[in-house]
Scaffold this active site. Structure first.
Site, PDB file in Angstrom:
ATOM      1  N   ASP A  44       0.770  -1.126  -0.148  1.00 45.86           N
ATOM      2  CA  ASP A  44       0.253  -0.079   0.151  1.00 45.86           C
ATOM      3  C   ASP A  44       0.641   1.217   0.484  1.00 45.86           C
ATOM      4  O   ASP A  44       2.295   0.958   0.438  1.00 45.86           O
ATOM      5  CB  ASP A  44      -0.640  -0.098   1.166  1.00 45.86           C
ATOM      6  CG  ASP A  44      -1.934  -1.244   1.394  1.00 45.86           C
ATOM      7  OD1 ASP A  44      -1.802  -2.153   0.773  1.00 45.86           O
ATOM      8  OD2 ASP A  44      -2.545  -1.122   2.650  1.00 45.86           O
ATOM      9  N   ARG A 172      -7.478  -1.212  11.806  1.00 46.56           N
ATOM     10  CA  ARG A 172      -6.354  -0.527  10.810  1.00 46.56           C
ATOM     11  C   ARG A 172      -6.381   1.219  10.029  1.00 46.56           C
ATOM     12  O   ARG A 172      -7.308   0.927   9.809  1.00 46.56           O
ATOM     13  CB  ARG A 172      -5.152  -1.388   9.932  1.00 46.56           C
ATOM     14  CG  ARG A 172      -6.186  -2.559   9.533  1.00 46.56           C
ATOM     15  CD  ARG A 172      -5.011  -3.327   9.176  1.00 46.56           C
ATOM     16  NE  ARG A 172      -5.703  -4.345   8.339  1.00 46.56           N
ATOM     17  CZ  ARG A 172      -6.984  -5.428   8.933  1.00 46.56           C
ATOM     18  NH1 ARG A 172      -6.435  -6.221   9.906  1.00 46.56           N
ATOM     19  NH2 ARG A 172      -6.784  -6.641   7.506  1.00 46.56           N
TER      20      ARG A 172
HETATM   21  C1  FRU Z   1      -3.643  -2.978   2.467  1.00 43.23           C
HETATM   22  C2  FRU Z   1      -2.937  -4.321   4.302  1.00 43.23           C
HETATM   23  C3  FRU Z   1      -3.290  -2.827   4.905  1.00 43.23           C
HETATM   24  C4  FRU Z   1      -2.981  -3.178   6.078  1.00 43.23           C
HETATM   25  C5  FRU Z   1      -1.058  -3.639   5.568  1.00 43.23           C
HETATM   26  C6  FRU Z   1      -0.391  -4.062   6.048  1.00 43.23           C
HETATM   27  O1  FRU Z   1      -3.666  -4.063   2.369  1.00 43.23           O
HETATM   28  O2  FRU Z   1      -4.129  -5.319   4.295  1.00 43.23           O
HETATM   29  O3  FRU Z   1      -4.810  -2.994   5.724  1.00 43.23           O
HETATM   30  O4  FRU Z   1      -2.397  -1.908   6.948  1.00 43.23           O
HETATM   31  O5  FRU Z   1      -2.122  -3.675   3.774  1.00 43.23           O
HETATM   32  O6  FRU Z   1       1.203  -4.164   5.183  1.00 43.23           O
END
Ligand code: FRU
Length: 499
Positions: A44, A172
């Site tokens: 991300d 999150r």
């Molecule tokens: C989305 C995710 C988020 C998390 C991150 C972990 O792609 O699953 O929810 O913060 O990737 O790398």
């Protein structure tokens, strides 16, 4: 601040590693203007924001391999969204509360000139029965654009701030925003008692002390399950809540199975904190898109960037990869006739090189046009039906060579567009095709296609839809061809992109 910030052993090790091995990756082994990880794995976009006149883009980062692992934040800056300069990894999983990873989050500039970063700290707890569970909480780090210090009172939001029945195992991806009165808001994803997702709103006067305000919207198991990576902003007089449902079941051609991203379009009453959802729209209709995040530029443009990959397809990596994962091209988004519209950031036009144009070319058999080829291009193709003889299918191939191509096929009868990378060199038997309905314009169709070596972003009919795909084929596969069942006229305008 820079030099005075304490750098933990974990972060120092990541910085030394990326410095050493990142330098082994040649410029010509990367996309030209899409950000790729300095080394290893990227997912991300995080902290996409303006800070002291520069665009900052952090990313979920595991430098040590091309697979997901304990999350750090990689870091890059740009002045034009297209030239990215790497900075040292910003944060690493070096505290008890984030020892299992520094997950996604966001950033903004404080009035005193410091950069505020908010992220999800994950740690793992041992249950009585010997199993483990993750605990997720929101944490802060403060920096000067280079070095970041984690806040002494972390986490600033944890399970105790959640409404009854909401779970800190899935809590999150805080997205910060500043309100007109200078105070702060933050949205985060959270799993509710019915096992599906929601977006929660929190507020703070100073960016450091936070409290829960409301549940902005909930999934009720209607759109997938957990909702990740929310964003919340005004666009053209409407309020947009963006989020990413996991475990989605396809809904016709609007959403596909797996990890999706959607715009929830509605209205928001700031005094009652009520978000009223009116309609939903998929953010991207291609294979490789997830976890978008937006920022506001100084001249008032809402610009969105996404991870140009998706969890279910990222098993397909090129052999011997030194990096994996890319960001999309930043896209300007606007609201028109009930839809969110996307277009490549206008800065791209500053890097248009040689232009090749063809007007009203009749197409039937597979046709190539002199000068129309390339893997780093911005090309607009308009298909015009002939009134006398409607065509039944239009197809073009890009990144085409003796064995490889990606095809884009339009069928006017059903007004569907289909992109296939079945022949784009994948070594995995996973889904390689996406299809979507596009607005029926009586057989007329406009496609703006941005290629950057290993990807195609296809903006349909002025950005009403976008389909984003990656492919890792030899760069010699740079042909482009057009074909029609029946006959149509095409107009093609192609620019090389010179960065
Ligand atoms: C989305 C995710 C988020 C998390 C991150 C972990 O792609 O699953 O929810 O913060 O990737 O790398």
């Amino acid at each position: 601040m820079g030099g005075r910030v304490m750098v933990s052993d974990i972060l120092q090790k990541a910085r030394e590693y990326e410095e050493k091995y990142g330098n082994y990756i040649r410029e010509d082994e990367r996309p030209v203007f899409h950000l790729s990880p300095r080394v290893g794995w990227m997912n991300d976009p995080n902290g996409f924001s303006l800070y002291k006149g520069e665009y900052h883009l952090f990313y979920q980062y595991h430098p040590y391999s091309t697979n997901w692992g304990p999350m750090h934040w990689g870091h890059a800056v740009s002045r034009d969204f297209l030239h990215w300069e790497y900075l040292p990894a910003a944060i690493g999983p070096d505290e008890d509360y984030d020892s299992a990873g520094c997950f996604s989050g966001s950033a903004l500039e404080l009035a005193d000139g410091r950069q505020l970063v908010m992220y999800t700290g994950v740690h793992s707890l041992l249950n009585e029965d010997g199993t483990r569970k993750d605990v997720q909480a929101q944490c802060i780090a403060v920096g000067d654009g280079h070095g970041y210090e984690k806040y002494v009172s972390n986490p600033v939001l944890d399970g105790r701030d959640l409404p009854e029945g909401f779970s800190s195992t899935d809590f999150r991806d805080p997205k910060l925003f500043q309100k007109a009165d200078g105070t702060f808001g933050c949205v985060a994803g959270c799993r509710t008692e019915d096992g599906s997702g929601s977006v929660l709103l929190f507020e703070s006067k100073d960016g450091f002390e936070w409290h829960f305000v409301t549940v902005l919207d909930r999934c009720y198991n209607e759109f997938g399950r957990m909702w990740e990576c929310p964003d919340f902003f005004e666009l053209g007089g409407r309020q947009i809540l963006m989020c990413c449902p996991q475990e989605m079941s396809a809904l016709g051609l609007e959403f596909h199975n797996g990890d999706c991203s959607m715009f929830l379009i509605g209205s928001y009453d700031e005094t009652t904190h009520v978000f009223e959802r009116e309609r939903v729209q998929a953010v991207d209709y291609g294979l490789d898109f997830y976890a978008p995040q937006t920022m506001l530029t100084a001249d008032g443009r809402r610009v969105m960037i996404g991870w140009m990959q998706n969890w279910d397809t990222c098993v397909a990596q090129p052999n011997g990869a030194k990096w994996f994962g890319q960001m999309t091209l930043p896209r300007e988004i606007s609201y028109r006739d009930g839809r969110v519209i996307q277009s490549p950031v206008r800065e791209l036009e500053n890097f248009h090189g040689r232009r090749v144009v063809y007007e009203d070319v009749p197409v039937q058999e597979e046709t190539t046009l002199r000068g129309i080829y390339g893997r780093v291009i911005d090309m607009t193709v308009t298909v015009k039906p002939l009134p006398s003889e409607p065509y039944s299918q239009f197809r073009m191939k890009v990144a085409s060579g003796s064995q490889h191509y990606t095809s884009v096929t339009y069928t006017p009868r059903t007004s569907t567009l289909r992109v296939s990378r079945d022949h784009s060199g994948s070594n995995r038997d996973i889904v390689h095709v996406r299809e979507c309905f596009v607005r029926d314009r009586g057989g007329e169709l406009t496609l703006r296609i941005i290629l950057d070596r290993y990807s195609a972003e296809i903006f349909v009919n002025g950005g009403e839809q976008v389909l984003t795909h990656t492919f890792y084929t030899p760069l010699s596969a740079d042909g482009i061809s057009f074909q029609c069942q029946g006959k149509a006229l095409i107009h093609v305008e192609k620019y090389d992109i010179v960065i």
